[in-house]
Scaffold this motif. Structure first.
Motif, short mmCIF file in Angstrom:
data_model
loop_
_atom_site.label_atom_id
_atom_site.label_comp_id
_atom_site.label_asym_id
_atom_site.label_seq_id
_atom_site.Cartn_x
_atom_site.Cartn_y
_atom_site.Cartn_z
N VAL A 287 0.84 -1.19 0.00
CA VAL A 287 0.00 0.00 0.00
C VAL A 287 0.88 1.25 0.00
CG1 VAL A 287 -2.13 -0.86 0.98
CG2 VAL A 287 -0.23 -0.41 2.48
N GLY A 288 0.57 2.17 -0.90
CA GLY A 288 1.33 3.40 -0.96
C GLY A 288 2.58 3.33 -1.82
N SER A 289 2.81 2.18 -2.46
CA SER A 289 4.04 2.06 -3.25
C SER A 289 3.93 2.77 -4.59
CB SER A 289 4.39 0.58 -3.46
OG SER A 289 3.34 -0.07 -4.15
N GLY A 290 2.73 3.24 -4.94
CA GLY A 290 2.58 4.04 -6.14
C GLY A 290 2.29 3.22 -7.39
N LYS A 291 1.27 2.38 -7.31
CA LYS A 291 0.92 1.55 -8.45
C LYS A 291 0.13 2.33 -9.50
CE LYS A 291 -0.92 -1.50 -5.62
NZ LYS A 291 -0.46 -1.05 -4.30
N THR A 292 -0.58 3.37 -9.04
CA THR A 292 -1.44 4.10 -9.97
C THR A 292 -0.64 4.76 -11.10
OG1 THR A 292 -2.73 4.60 -7.99
CG2 THR A 292 -3.46 5.60 -10.04
N VAL A 293 0.48 5.38 -10.78
CA VAL A 293 1.26 6.01 -11.86
C VAL A 293 1.81 4.99 -12.83
CG1 VAL A 293 2.07 8.23 -11.00
CG2 VAL A 293 3.28 6.19 -10.34
N VAL A 294 2.12 3.80 -12.32
CA VAL A 294 2.61 2.75 -13.22
C VAL A 294 1.52 2.43 -14.24
CG1 VAL A 294 3.34 0.33 -13.35
CG2 VAL A 294 4.19 1.81 -11.50
N ALA A 295 0.29 2.30 -13.74
CA ALA A 295 -0.83 2.04 -14.65
C ALA A 295 -0.99 3.21 -15.62
CB ALA A 295 -2.11 1.82 -13.86
N ALA A 296 -0.82 4.42 -15.12
CA ALA A 296 -1.00 5.60 -15.98
C ALA A 296 -0.02 5.59 -17.15
CB ALA A 296 -0.86 6.87 -15.16
N ILE A 297 1.21 5.13 -16.90
CA ILE A 297 2.20 5.06 -17.98
C ILE A 297 1.73 4.09 -19.07
CG2 ILE A 297 4.56 4.33 -18.55
CD1 ILE A 297 5.37 5.40 -15.76
N ALA A 298 1.17 2.96 -18.63
CA ALA A 298 0.66 1.99 -19.60
C ALA A 298 -0.49 2.60 -20.40
CB ALA A 298 0.19 0.73 -18.87
N ILE A 299 -1.39 3.28 -19.70
CA ILE A 299 -2.56 3.87 -20.35
C ILE A 299 -2.13 4.90 -21.39
CG2 ILE A 299 -4.59 5.35 -19.93
CD1 ILE A 299 -4.62 4.02 -17.06
N LEU A 300 -1.13 5.68 -21.01
CA LEU A 300 -0.60 6.70 -21.91
C LEU A 300 -0.13 6.09 -23.23
CD1 LEU A 300 0.39 9.75 -21.96
CD2 LEU A 300 2.61 8.84 -21.27
N ASN A 301 0.59 4.98 -23.13
CA ASN A 301 1.09 4.32 -24.33
C ASN A 301 -0.03 3.72 -25.17
OD1 ASN A 301 4.30 3.93 -24.65
ND2 ASN A 301 3.75 4.28 -22.50
N VAL A 302 -1.04 3.20 -24.49
CA VAL A 302 -2.18 2.63 -25.21
C VAL A 302 -2.90 3.74 -25.99
CG1 VAL A 302 -4.45 1.55 -24.92
CG2 VAL A 302 -2.48 0.67 -23.66
N ALA A 303 -3.08 4.88 -25.31
CA ALA A 303 -3.77 5.99 -25.97
C ALA A 303 -2.95 6.50 -27.16
CB ALA A 303 -4.02 7.11 -24.97
N ALA A 304 -1.63 6.53 -26.98
CA ALA A 304 -0.77 7.00 -28.07
C ALA A 304 -0.87 6.09 -29.30
CB ALA A 304 0.68 7.09 -27.60
N ALA A 305 -1.21 4.81 -29.05
CA ALA A 305 -1.36 3.88 -30.17
C ALA A 305 -2.78 3.93 -30.73
CB ALA A 305 -1.03 2.47 -29.70
N GLY A 306 -3.59 4.87 -30.24
CA GLY A 306 -4.96 4.99 -30.73
C GLY A 306 -5.89 3.93 -30.18
N CYS A 307 -5.53 3.33 -29.05
CA CYS A 307 -6.37 2.29 -28.47
C CYS A 307 -6.94 2.74 -27.13
CB CYS A 307 -5.58 1.00 -28.28
SG CYS A 307 -5.07 0.27 -29.85
N GLN A 308 -7.83 1.89 -26.58
CA GLN A 308 -8.54 2.26 -25.35
C GLN A 308 -8.18 1.38 -24.15
OE1 GLN A 308 -12.26 1.61 -27.46
NE2 GLN A 308 -12.95 3.63 -26.79
N THR A 309 -8.40 1.95 -22.97
CA THR A 309 -8.17 1.23 -21.71
C THR A 309 -9.45 1.25 -20.87
OG1 THR A 309 -5.87 1.96 -21.66
CG2 THR A 309 -6.79 1.14 -19.59
N ALA A 310 -9.74 0.12 -20.24
CA ALA A 310 -10.79 0.08 -19.22
C ALA A 310 -10.12 -0.15 -17.88
CB ALA A 310 -11.77 -1.06 -19.51
#
Ligand code: ADP
Ligand code: MG
Length: 686
Positions: A287-310
């Protein structure tokens, strides 16, 4: 003639009453009894010569009844049956209390096995209330005695007697494992293993029986998991190329530097997504190790490829929190984010508010890049234009089948999948049960964090906690107070509603106190959470609803009432709500409990702050029956196998790998194949 399917009522000694008691243990047929395995054994292998029997020990002897008579003990109005039993070396007095029927069964001249406790006092040496048995090959009073799980109104003797009757049927059970396999792995055949478990001749028998049955259980799980993994590697995915420019820009904009664990986890994900088959990865970080930003980096790359994240959050409150954080992080990159919950009728993106149908439309035509919501997101008929990534926060029960339902309408690829969890999973469990997941571990919290000071308080001393709360809140920090119940109930445990009233009119009257619990309407819950997040409340009185994920870095004090009623894992989760900034935090665990065992358990939290160390400690304390993280996995505990038996876990894994290499479909072992299919369905429900 007994068969495997004969109902237990057909067995000797089983009438309707006993049958209904056996039913409580799910024992309906002869076959069920065969599989009703002992959970431990008593060692009565040493039959003593009577001359050697000493006081205050437990012994097993064999001898002949010389005298037997019953009398009423004057003082306690008890029926006492007394006997003198002798072997070649001497004689001993034996007494039974309040077992009148015994005087009709036991007669002078009978040769008996006797096992029980020897008392030595001024009357001499006496064997008290021993188990007795007349047969030549004893089941109860000598040898290695199996101890079975029981229910009210059943005795060990009865169960042993029933099992003894059905034991010959073991020869009719089909063996899941082929004979050649058994020979290779030095395993007992099934009938021999069951005999060894129920009526062992030595403790060597017991371990050989356990090894065989445990090996099979583990093997089936390994095979299931490895087949799932292979299936996934064959399946078509959606390739997401690494977008270096955006990723670097994103990381540079963060107000902190990523920890090495965060970088590693993000890199693992980006590499996995850049492949043609779907990723399946677990990001494990305390808890508190900062998993959300890790996910955000993945989401960013998916969006850059023109794809979607749920992005699936466990609760609506968390969905909203993630929505706010992640849209802020991704805003500079033009990522379009939508929140999809039941709570609000109006749903928003960062551009403009959208209605629910409009969001569904936007997901379908691809004008939203990321949608954040609860499970409703996948159970409803949400169609995506190009779904490439599913992030699941704090939940494990999510499998290939569910992912298939999440395939985009026009597309053939199964989305990549990443599961974020703060539940530390002991390594063997992770590998065994989630062997089809790759695991990234974020081993350290951001270095600026100070360890949380944890104190166990006798609940008469909770004023100490209030003093700290007043002090810290006076300095602009915030506090959580966790109660085990929502409303007052007969258990007498602290209820959030009552504490809320008491505190805001009493000890904490000078502070702004809020209340949140599971029975509040979603909107009310959100209002309270938002007020606390924004610093409009000093203290939040709450139930377990704050357990997962809530991120309010300004909160630095926590008081947990009735701490004994929570498990170590849950307490650690609660505690993870504080200590999320560079400020020092303190957590009080109050309990009315006085017993050393409970206090000892709670004190573990004062010594260990690392979730993984706690998980191992918990595993050692509780035994593998109730392993940390098991609940989330929906994982059926094993009958025999122990995940703490690393050697067996390893051997069975190696055997599974070897087997699949030569026979990927398991066509040479149809029974095993069927078991494995069943297990796969169980691993990945729906
Ligand atoms: P969890 O892993 O429990 O989901 P969060 O992702 O909610 O944790 O992050 C906890 C807090 O730590 C957030 O406020 C986040 O902004 C902050 N944070 C994340 N990574 C770092 C870091 N490397 N250094 C400092 N703070 C960080
Ligand atoms: Mg989180």
């Amino acid at each position: 003639m007994l068969t495997l399917d004969t109902p237990v009522s057909a067995l000797g000694g089983v009438g309707p009453t006993i049958a209904s008691r056996l039913k409580r243990l799910n024992l309906l047929t002869a076959q069920d009894l065969l599989w009703h395995l002992p959970f431990r054994y008593e060692d009565l292998t040493r039959v003593e010569r009577i001359i050697d029997v000493r006081g205050n020990t437990t012994v097993s002897i064999r001898g002949k009844i010389q005298l037997i008579s019953s009398r009423r003990a004057a003082r306690r109005r008890m029926l006492v049956l007394e006997a003198i039993v002798a072997d070649d070396t001497g004689s001993i007095k034996v007494v039974w209390f309040n077992q009148p029927f015994l005087s009709k069964i036991l007669n002078p001249g009978d040769v008996l096995w006797l096992a029980g406790k020897v008392e030595h006092n001024h009357f001499g040496t006496t064997l008290v209330n021993p188990t007795w048995e007349k047969r030549d090959n004893p089941l109860h009073a000598a040898g290695i005695i199996p101890i079975y799980p029981l229910t009210d109104g059943l005795t060990q003797k009865q169960v042993r007697f029933f099992v003894h009757q059905v034991l010959p049927l073991r020869l009719q059970l089909p063996d899941t494992l082929p004979a050649s396999f058994l020979a290779n792995e030095h395993l007992l055949a099934l009938p021999n293993a069951l005999l060894a478990m129920h009526e062992p001749k030595s403790f060597g028998d017991v371990s050989a029986g356990r090894r065989r049955l445990g090996f099979e259980e583990l093997l089936v799980v390994h095979l299931a998991v490895q087949q799932e993994r292979a299936a996934l590697e064959q399946a078509p995915g959606v390739r997401i190329p690494f977008h270096q420019e955006n990723t670097v820009a994103f990381v540079q904009r963060l107000p902190f530097t990523l920890t090495p664990g965060q970088k590693r986890a993000a890199w693992d994900i980006l590499q996995d997504m850049d492949k043609t088959h779907p990723m399946n990865r677990l990001v494990e970080g305390d808890v508190g190790s900062g998993k959300t930003v890790v996910a955000a980096i993945a989401i960013l790359n998916v969006a850059a490829a023109g794809c979607q994240t749920a992005y699936l959050a466990p609760t609506e409150v968390l969905a909203r929190q993630h929505y706010e954080k992640i849209s802020k992080l991704l805003k500079p990159f033009g990522t379009r984010v939508a929140l999809f919950t039941q709570a609000t009728r109006l749903l928003t993106t960062h551009e403009k508010p959208l209605t629910r149908p409009a969001i569904l439309q936007a997901l379908q035509d691809g004008s939203v890049d990321l949608v954040i919501g609860t499970h409703a997101l996948i159970t409803g008929k949400v169609a995506f234009a190009k779904l490439a990534l599913v992030v699941v926060d704090e939940q494990h029960r999510f499998g290939v089948e569910q992912r298939k339902t999440l395939r985009s309408a026009g597309s053939t690829g199964i989305p990549h999948f990443v599961s974020l969890t703060a539940t530390p999973i002991p390594r063997t469990l992770a590998l065994t049960v989630w062997g089809d997941l790759s695991v990234s571990r974020i081993p350290h919290l951001p270095s600026e964090r100070k360890p949380i000071l944890t104190k166990v308080l006798d609940d008469r001393n909770r004023d100490e906690a209030y003093t700290t709360i007043l002090d810290r809140c006076g300095a602009g920090e915030q506090a959580f107070i966790i109660c085990p119940r929502i409303e007052t109930d007969p258990t007498g445990m602290k209820s959030a509603t009552e504490e809320y009233e008491r505190l805001r009119t009493g000890p904490l009257a000078n502070l702004r106190v809020g209340l949140v619990h599971g029975k509040l309407k979603s909107a009310a819950k959100e209002r309270a959470m938002t007020a606390f997040t924004k610093g409009e409340l000093d203290v939040l009185v709450a139930t377990a609803v704050v357990e997962v994920g809530i991120d309010v870095p300004n909160a630095t004090v926590m008081l947990i009432e009735g701490a004994e009623s929570f498990g170590l894992a849950q307490l650690h989760q609660f505690r993870g709500r504080i200590g999320r900034s560079s400020k020092a935090s303190i957590c009080y665990l109050t309990t009315p409990a006085k017993d050393p065992e409970t206090l000892d358990r709670l004190n573990v939290l004062t010594k260990l702050t690392d979730g993984f160390a706690l998980a191992e400690e918990d595993l050692n304390r509780r035994g593998p029956g109730e392993i940390w993280g098991q609940q989330q996995s929906g994982f059926q505990p094993f009958r025999v196998a122990r995940l703490t038996d690393h050697q067996l876990v390893e051997e069975s894994r190696a055997a599974a790998t070897a087997l699949l290499q030569t026979d990927p479909e398991l066509s040479s072992a149809p029974l095993l194949r069927a078991e494995v299919l069943g297990k796969r369905a169980q691993l990945h429900p729906e």
